[in-house]
Design an enzyme around this catalytic site. Structure first.
Site, mmCIF file in Angstrom:
data_model
loop_
_atom_site.group_PDB
_atom_site.id
_atom_site.type_symbol
_atom_site.label_atom_id
_atom_site.label_comp_id
_atom_site.label_asym_id
_atom_site.label_seq_id
_atom_site.Cartn_x
_atom_site.Cartn_y
_atom_site.Cartn_z
ATOM 1 N N LYS A 60 0.829 -1.214 0.000
ATOM 2 C CA LYS A 60 0.000 0.000 0.000
ATOM 3 C C LYS A 60 0.861 1.261 0.000
ATOM 4 O O LYS A 60 0.522 2.259 -0.626
ATOM 5 C CB LYS A 60 -0.957 0.012 1.203
ATOM 6 N N LYS A 115 -2.813 -11.351 -9.032
ATOM 7 C CA LYS A 115 -4.063 -11.724 -8.379
ATOM 8 C C LYS A 115 -5.188 -10.814 -8.889
ATOM 9 O O LYS A 115 -4.959 -9.623 -9.111
ATOM 10 C CB LYS A 115 -3.823 -11.576 -6.870
ATOM 11 N N LYS A 136 -9.578 -5.396 -7.844
ATOM 12 C CA LYS A 136 -10.193 -4.170 -8.349
ATOM 13 C C LYS A 136 -9.118 -3.111 -8.633
ATOM 14 O O LYS A 136 -9.121 -2.458 -9.666
ATOM 15 C CB LYS A 136 -11.162 -3.651 -7.278
HETATM 16 P P1 AMP Z 1 -11.342 -7.720 -0.572
HETATM 17 O O1 AMP Z 1 -12.123 -7.271 -1.744
HETATM 18 O O2 AMP Z 1 -9.877 -7.461 -0.677
HETATM 19 O O3 AMP Z 1 -11.937 -7.284 0.738
HETATM 20 O O4 AMP Z 1 -11.459 -9.307 -0.565
HETATM 21 C C1 AMP Z 1 -12.606 -9.985 -0.113
HETATM 22 C C2 AMP Z 1 -12.329 -11.460 -0.014
HETATM 23 O O5 AMP Z 1 -12.052 -11.995 -1.304
HETATM 24 C C3 AMP Z 1 -11.095 -11.781 0.853
HETATM 25 O O6 AMP Z 1 -11.338 -12.942 1.591
HETATM 26 C C4 AMP Z 1 -10.011 -11.992 -0.159
HETATM 27 O O7 AMP Z 1 -9.003 -12.858 0.324
HETATM 28 C C5 AMP Z 1 -10.790 -12.641 -1.298
HETATM 29 N N1 AMP Z 1 -10.134 -12.368 -2.584
HETATM 30 C C6 AMP Z 1 -9.980 -11.157 -3.166
HETATM 31 N N2 AMP Z 1 -9.328 -11.267 -4.340
HETATM 32 C C7 AMP Z 1 -9.067 -12.581 -4.498
HETATM 33 C C8 AMP Z 1 -8.426 -13.354 -5.518
HETATM 34 N N3 AMP Z 1 -7.927 -12.773 -6.603
HETATM 35 N N4 AMP Z 1 -8.336 -14.677 -5.351
HETATM 36 C C9 AMP Z 1 -8.843 -15.281 -4.253
HETATM 37 N N5 AMP Z 1 -9.472 -14.630 -3.263
HETATM 38 C C10 AMP Z 1 -9.590 -13.297 -3.372
#
Ligand code: AMP
Ligand code: TRP
Length: 339
Positions: free
Chosen positions: A128, A208, A211
């Protein structure tokens, strides 16, 4: 550390309560395929067997998003998205983090057992700092302490997340150990629970899906958007000519086929033998993703047109958690000499 989940028998009347799980998700825009395959599918499945609490972490989002209207809109979008994808308010609790402000009080208390060095070495903090060099706010550093507070305020033992959260979960465990050592056994050490797709790669096939990297497949978006995103996916970079054999094990499109249909081995075989081209395989994947999420997309549109329904679920969720949060805070206050 991860755990294998064995199905639990249905609880009999008067039986012990179901084990508690907790997860949080940032309101960072419409849900993408990585969220669903990496975490939300587990949220949905686990709500049937565990006492499941799911939180839209708007406090966390403030470390990167400073537009109040955006935070508000995205919070509702995320709630509608989770409900559309199968969270059932009769079976789980869904709420917004800032509606239970005890999380931030507990964060402060946990911060007093957390060495700064643990936070400074957190990989997401380092990332970050590079990603938003003009906005290295204190919240970015403290982020994992708030995450630990989210989980332990409800004494949850299991946390369904994607693999990118492994370091945060490890830190939560260390914070719990530090607290328990200083003040006596209070919190269980939370363990991560992963899906079969703990890391979903983005359309670039390298990073990965995220967004902030602009490499997502927006499963609740318009079919045309989904199709464009899937058709833009990078496949096996060594397959240059249509007649070259493909390598499904390194092709992100082929990997994603595993989650959309029982015939992925046949799809892989088509690639290996060059019977099918990458474009065919992508078209098929786009069709399947669009079809798979059609009911959720419809439900999402209904919920977004009826925000009162979504807000009602979120309000009831936060209200229902009040006694549990109060009980933990009372215990912690007593142990720390505060009341
Ligand atoms: P976030 O949008 O970062 O809050 O992610 C929400 C959930 O989705 C968390 O449990 C992340 O670990 C999972 N997540 C987000 N991006 C990925 C990805 N590319 N592959 C697997 N899990 C993901
Ligand atoms: N850091 C998590 C993410 O970016 C979100 C989160 C906040 C979380 N609190 C949590 C996840 C508690 C699991 C448990 O995805």
């Amino acid at each position: 550390m991860t755990v294998e989940l064995a199905p639990l028998p249905a609880p009999a009347a008067g039986a012990a309560p179901r084990p508690r799980i907790f997860s949080g998700i940032q309101p960072s825009g419409i849900v993408h395929l990585g969220n669903d395959l990496g975490a939300i599918r587990n949220y949905v499945m686990l709500q049937y067997e565990y006492e499941a609490i799911y939180c839209i972490v708007d406090y966390h989002a403030l470390t990167s998003t400073h537009d109040p209207e955006l935070v508000r809109t995205r919070t509702r979008e995320m709630a509608a998205g989770l409900l559309a994808l199968g969270l059932d308010p009769e079976r789980c609790t869904l709420f917004v983090q800032s509606h239970r402000p005890e999380h931030t009080e507990l964060m402060w208390l946990l911060a007093t057992v957390t060495p700064v060095s643990w936070l400074e070495r957190t990989p997401t903090y380092k990332e970050k700092k590079q990603y938003q060099p003009d906005d290295i706010n204190h919240g970015l550093l403290t982020y994992p302490v708030l995450q630990a507070a989210d989980i332990v305020i409800y004494k949850a033992g299991l946390v369904p997340v994607g693999k990118d959260q492994a370091a945060h979960l490890e830190l939560s465990r260390e914070i719990v150990r530090a607290f328990n050592n200083r003040y006596g056994d209070t919190f269980p050490e939370p363990e991560a629970v992963y899906t079969e797709a703990p890391v979903v790669l983005g359309t670039d096939g390298v990073k990965k899906m995220s967004k902030s990297l602009g490499n997502t497949i927006d499963i609740l978006g318009e079919p045309d958007t989904i199709r464009k995103q899937v058709m833009s996916m990078v496949t096996d970079t060594k397959r240059i000519l249509r007649t070259d054999p493909g390598r499904p094990e390194v092709c992100n499109v082929c990997q994603l086929h595993r989650f959309f249909g029982d015939d992925y081995e046949d799809v892989w075989d088509g690639e290996r033998t060059a019977r099918t081209g990458c474009v065919d395989t992508k078209k098929l994947l786009a069709d399947r993703i669009i079809r798979h999420y059609a009911p959720a997309r419809e439900r999402y549109a209904e919920l977004m047109a009826n925000p009162g329904e979504v807000d009602g679920v979120l309000e009831a969720g936060a209200d229902g958690l009040a006694p549990m949060a109060a009980a933990t805070m009372a215990e912690v206050h007593a142990k720390m000499g505060l009341r």
